[in-house]
Design an enzyme around this catalytic site. Sequence first.
Site, PDB file in Angstrom:
ATOM      1  N   PRO A  88      -0.255  -0.426  -0.187  1.00 34.56           N
ATOM      2  CA  PRO A  88      -0.171   0.738   0.705  1.00 34.56           C
ATOM      3  C   PRO A  88       1.271   1.228   0.894  1.00 34.56           C
ATOM      4  O   PRO A  88       1.487   2.354   1.324  1.00 34.56           O
ATOM      5  CB  PRO A  88      -0.730   0.217   2.035  1.00 34.56           C
ATOM      6  CG  PRO A  88      -1.476  -1.036   1.712  1.00 34.56           C
ATOM      7  CD  PRO A  88      -0.855  -1.591   0.475  1.00 34.56           C
ATOM      8  N   GLU A 115      -3.948  -8.352   2.335  1.00 31.42           N
ATOM      9  CA  GLU A 115      -2.893  -9.290   2.686  1.00 31.42           C
ATOM     10  C   GLU A 115      -1.620  -8.738   2.097  1.00 31.42           C
ATOM     11  O   GLU A 115      -1.656  -7.982   1.136  1.00 31.42           O
ATOM     12  CB  GLU A 115      -3.156 -10.663   2.057  1.00 31.42           C
ATOM     13  CG  GLU A 115      -4.392 -11.346   2.603  1.00 31.42           C
ATOM     14  CD  GLU A 115      -4.656 -12.667   1.908  1.00 31.42           C
ATOM     15  OE1 GLU A 115      -4.498 -13.688   2.560  1.00 31.42           O
ATOM     16  OE2 GLU A 115      -5.010 -12.660   0.731  1.00 31.42           O
ATOM     17  N   ARG A 152      -8.146   8.894 -19.210  1.00 32.79           N
ATOM     18  CA  ARG A 152      -8.619  10.205 -19.660  1.00 32.79           C
ATOM     19  C   ARG A 152      -7.497  11.051 -20.277  1.00 32.79           C
ATOM     20  O   ARG A 152      -7.766  12.044 -20.938  1.00 32.79           O
ATOM     21  CB  ARG A 152      -9.328  10.965 -18.534  1.00 32.79           C
ATOM     22  CG  ARG A 152      -8.445  11.303 -17.369  1.00 32.79           C
ATOM     23  CD  ARG A 152      -9.211  12.037 -16.285  1.00 32.79           C
ATOM     24  NE  ARG A 152      -9.645  13.359 -16.701  1.00 32.79           N
ATOM     25  CZ  ARG A 152      -8.838  14.394 -16.861  1.00 32.79           C
ATOM     26  NH1 ARG A 152      -7.530  14.258 -16.662  1.00 32.79           N
ATOM     27  NH2 ARG A 152      -9.307  15.554 -17.227  1.00 32.79           N
ATOM     28  N   ASP A 167      -6.321  21.053 -17.292  1.00 37.20           N
ATOM     29  CA  ASP A 167      -6.715  20.675 -15.936  1.00 37.20           C
ATOM     30  C   ASP A 167      -5.935  21.478 -14.911  1.00 37.20           C
ATOM     31  O   ASP A 167      -4.776  21.769 -15.098  1.00 37.20           O
ATOM     32  CB  ASP A 167      -6.378  19.196 -15.678  1.00 37.20           C
ATOM     33  CG  ASP A 167      -7.340  18.286 -16.389  1.00 37.20           C
ATOM     34  OD1 ASP A 167      -8.282  18.812 -17.001  1.00 37.20           O
ATOM     35  OD2 ASP A 167      -7.124  17.078 -16.339  1.00 37.20           O
TER      36      ASP A 167
HETATM   37  C1  9D3 Z   1      -2.421  -5.265   8.434  1.00 34.68           C
HETATM   38  C2  9D3 Z   1      -1.563  -4.164   7.950  1.00 34.68           C
HETATM   39  N1  9D3 Z   1      -2.102  -3.538   6.751  1.00 34.68           N
HETATM   40  C3  9D3 Z   1      -1.346  -2.326   6.388  1.00 34.68           C
HETATM   41  C4  9D3 Z   1      -2.026  -1.084   6.828  1.00 34.68           C
HETATM   42  C5  9D3 Z   1      -1.996  -4.495   5.654  1.00 34.68           C
HETATM   43  C6  9D3 Z   1      -2.834  -4.162   4.498  1.00 34.68           C
HETATM   44  C7  9D3 Z   1      -3.947  -3.365   4.591  1.00 34.68           C
HETATM   45  C8  9D3 Z   1      -4.722  -3.090   3.468  1.00 34.68           C
HETATM   46  C9  9D3 Z   1      -2.494  -4.696   3.281  1.00 34.68           C
HETATM   47  C10 9D3 Z   1      -3.267  -4.425   2.176  1.00 34.68           C
HETATM   48  C11 9D3 Z   1      -4.389  -3.641   2.280  1.00 34.68           C
HETATM   49  C12 9D3 Z   1      -5.232  -3.386   1.114  1.00 34.68           C
HETATM   50  N2  9D3 Z   1      -4.869  -2.134   0.436  1.00 34.68           N
HETATM   51  C13 9D3 Z   1      -4.299  -2.142  -0.752  1.00 34.68           C
HETATM   52  O1  9D3 Z   1      -4.063  -3.204  -1.289  1.00 34.68           O
HETATM   53  C14 9D3 Z   1      -3.952  -0.883  -1.378  1.00 34.68           C
HETATM   54  C15 9D3 Z   1      -4.071   0.462  -0.926  1.00 34.68           C
HETATM   55  C16 9D3 Z   1      -4.558   1.028   0.299  1.00 34.68           C
HETATM   56  O2  9D3 Z   1      -5.026   0.354   1.227  1.00 34.68           O
HETATM   57  N3  9D3 Z   1      -4.516   2.385   0.417  1.00 34.68           N
HETATM   58  C17 9D3 Z   1      -4.048   3.203  -0.552  1.00 34.68           C
HETATM   59  N4  9D3 Z   1      -3.581   2.721  -1.686  1.00 34.68           N
HETATM   60  C18 9D3 Z   1      -3.602   1.371  -1.872  1.00 34.68           C
HETATM   61  S1  9D3 Z   1      -3.045   0.582  -3.216  1.00 34.68           S
HETATM   62  C19 9D3 Z   1      -3.414  -0.906  -2.640  1.00 34.68           C
END
Ligand code: 9D3
Length: 251
Positions: A88, A115, A152, A167
Site C-alpha cells: 500500500p 502485514e 496484454r 487504448d
Molecule cells: C494496518 C495498517 N495497514 C495499512 C493500511 C497495513 C496493511 C494493510 C493491508 C498492510 C498490507 C495490506 C495488504 N495490502 C497489500 O498488500 C497491497 C495493496 C493494498 O492494500 N491496496 C492497494 N494496493 C496494494 S498492493 C499490496
Amino acid sequence: MLLQILTLFPEMFNGPLRCSIIKRAQEQGLVEFRIWNFRDFTTDKHRTVDDVPYGGGDGMVLKPEPIISCLKAVQRDNPPGKVILLTPQGELFKQAIAREFAAEEHLILICGHYEGFDERIRAWVDREISIGDYVLTGGELAAMVVSDAVIRLIPGALGSDTSAQDDSFSENILEYPQYTRPYEFEGMTVPDVLLSGHHARINDWRRKQALLRTALRRPDLLKDLSLSAAEQKYLEEKLNETTFGNREEVK
Ligand code: 9D3
C-alpha cells in the site's frame, strides 16, 4: 516474459491467470508464470514467516529470511529480473508503468498479506507498487492486476484485430459512447450522427463526446491532453451549459 510471484497463498493464482487472454498468452509461450510459496523457504519446525514488531505494537511483520532466500532461488539460473514489491506504500500503478514492465524479460512480484514487511527486504527491491487507495487483504490481487495489465501489452498477446496501442489510456482520454443494434431499445435510440455514414462527422462527434466525458468524469486527466483551440472552445461552452449538480452529460 518470465513472471514469478512470491506469495503465501499460491492457490489464489489458480483463477484469473487461467482464463481468456492471459491463458492464451501462456499457451502461445509469450508468458510463463511460476508461483512460489515463500513459506517453503522457512527452516523452523513451525514454518514461521512472521514475527512481532521490534519496539512493540499491533500486528505482525514478515520476516526477511524466507522471502529473501525464496528470492535468491527465484533469481538463480535466470536472467536478472526486476523485483517488484506490492505494498500500500508503493507508487500508484499507472498505464505508463505497465508499459515499462511489459518491456522486461523477467519480472518478480512479491506479495505480503495484511502485514508489513521487515524494512530490510527493501534492499532487494527495485520498485514498490500500490494499485490504489483502498485496503486489500494482501498483495495477491494487486499482483494479478499488474500481471494482467502487463501481459496484454506484450506484442501478440491480444488478437490480431485488437491493438493495445489505440487504448484510451494511451492518450489518457476516456472512451466515447458506443452503440450496437437494435436501433431502439426500451424507447432509447442511437444518436443519428452514427447512422449518417458521414465519417468525418462521426469522428468529430466521438472526439467531442470523449472530451466531454473526460472533463465531467476525470477532470484530472484533462491537463495532460493537448486540445486544439476549437476543442477548448467546445468544452468551455458545453461545461457552461451544464448547471451545477447536473451529472447528465450534455448531448
Ligand atoms: C494496518 C495498517 N495497514 C495499512 C493500511 C497495513 C496493511 C494493510 C493491508 C498492510 C498490507 C495490506 C495488504 N495490502 C497489500 O498488500 C497491497 C495493496 C493494498 O492494500 N491496496 C492497494 N494496493 C496494494 S498492493 C499490496
